[in-house]
Motif scaffolding. Sequence first.
Motif, mmCIF file in Angstrom:
data_model
loop_
_atom_site.group_PDB
_atom_site.id
_atom_site.type_symbol
_atom_site.label_atom_id
_atom_site.label_comp_id
_atom_site.label_asym_id
_atom_site.label_seq_id
_atom_site.Cartn_x
_atom_site.Cartn_y
_atom_site.Cartn_z
ATOM 1 N N GLU A 1 0.828 -1.204 0.000
ATOM 2 C CA GLU A 1 0.000 0.000 0.000
ATOM 3 C C GLU A 1 0.864 1.256 0.000
ATOM 4 N N ARG A 2 1.934 1.239 0.785
ATOM 5 C CA ARG A 2 2.846 2.383 0.828
ATOM 6 C C ARG A 2 3.496 2.606 -0.541
ATOM 7 N N GLN B 1 0.886 4.116 -2.954
ATOM 8 C CA GLN B 1 0.624 5.523 -2.655
ATOM 9 C C GLN B 1 1.778 6.427 -3.081
ATOM 10 N N SER B 2 2.963 5.870 -3.199
ATOM 11 C CA SER B 2 4.127 6.676 -3.597
ATOM 12 C C SER B 2 4.176 6.906 -5.102
ATOM 13 N N LEU C 1 -6.011 -1.957 -4.040
ATOM 14 C CA LEU C 1 -5.107 -0.907 -4.522
ATOM 15 C C LEU C 1 -5.267 -0.668 -6.018
#
Length: 234
Positions: A85-86, A89-90, A121
Amino acid sequence: MQIEQLRGGLIVSCQAPTGSPLDDPLVISAMALTAEQQGAVGVRLNGAANIAAARARIQIPMLGIEKIVTDSSDVYITPTFAVAERIAQSGADIIALDATRRPRPGGEKIEQLIRRIREELRKPVMADIATVEEALFAADCGADLIATTLCGYTEETKQISLPAFTLLETLAAQLRVPVICEGGVAAPSDVQRVFQCGAFAVVVGTAITGITQLVKNFVAALPVNAVNGAENSL
């Protein structure tokens, strides 16, 4: 669309060892931009900060990973959904992850991880595998791309020489999803053979961006007297 952009092309892995002066978002994004300018169809990047920095500079697809080393598991390439997820999002376009059947941190299962990344996602998944069985399972779980990344790096496959041409050829013949060759591609002649084996695309890392290892290799090749002389002159 991002996957089709990779067809028949070179993906450059723009990474640097942790603690290296090269492990800096500005440097990594410059590598990525250079790769794009010279005709690469995609880049593979490690870490949210590096991915975000590159996203601001390039347009080609980015395969995002994050390496998390723990004592509880041998899996360290995008080991959990929180990590995926990180990365998403980047700004990563495709999430790459370890898709071996080895236990993951927190007990997460690869089939659940692939499903959640695709559904929650809304990102394609590239499954890094080491064996035919792992590739088939990952494809059955919904992976959009299969990569030979971990062949030669797991206990079961450490005796295999790289690039894993035999594995690549087998997977290209058996799978409907695109198969990418990654690992040990060191020369243009390797790239030519990769596509003869049926690869959809090829990832090259150390041979292009592995400055740390390249310097070590050249220094190790120096005559002993030359090395000692350099040390004595400091």
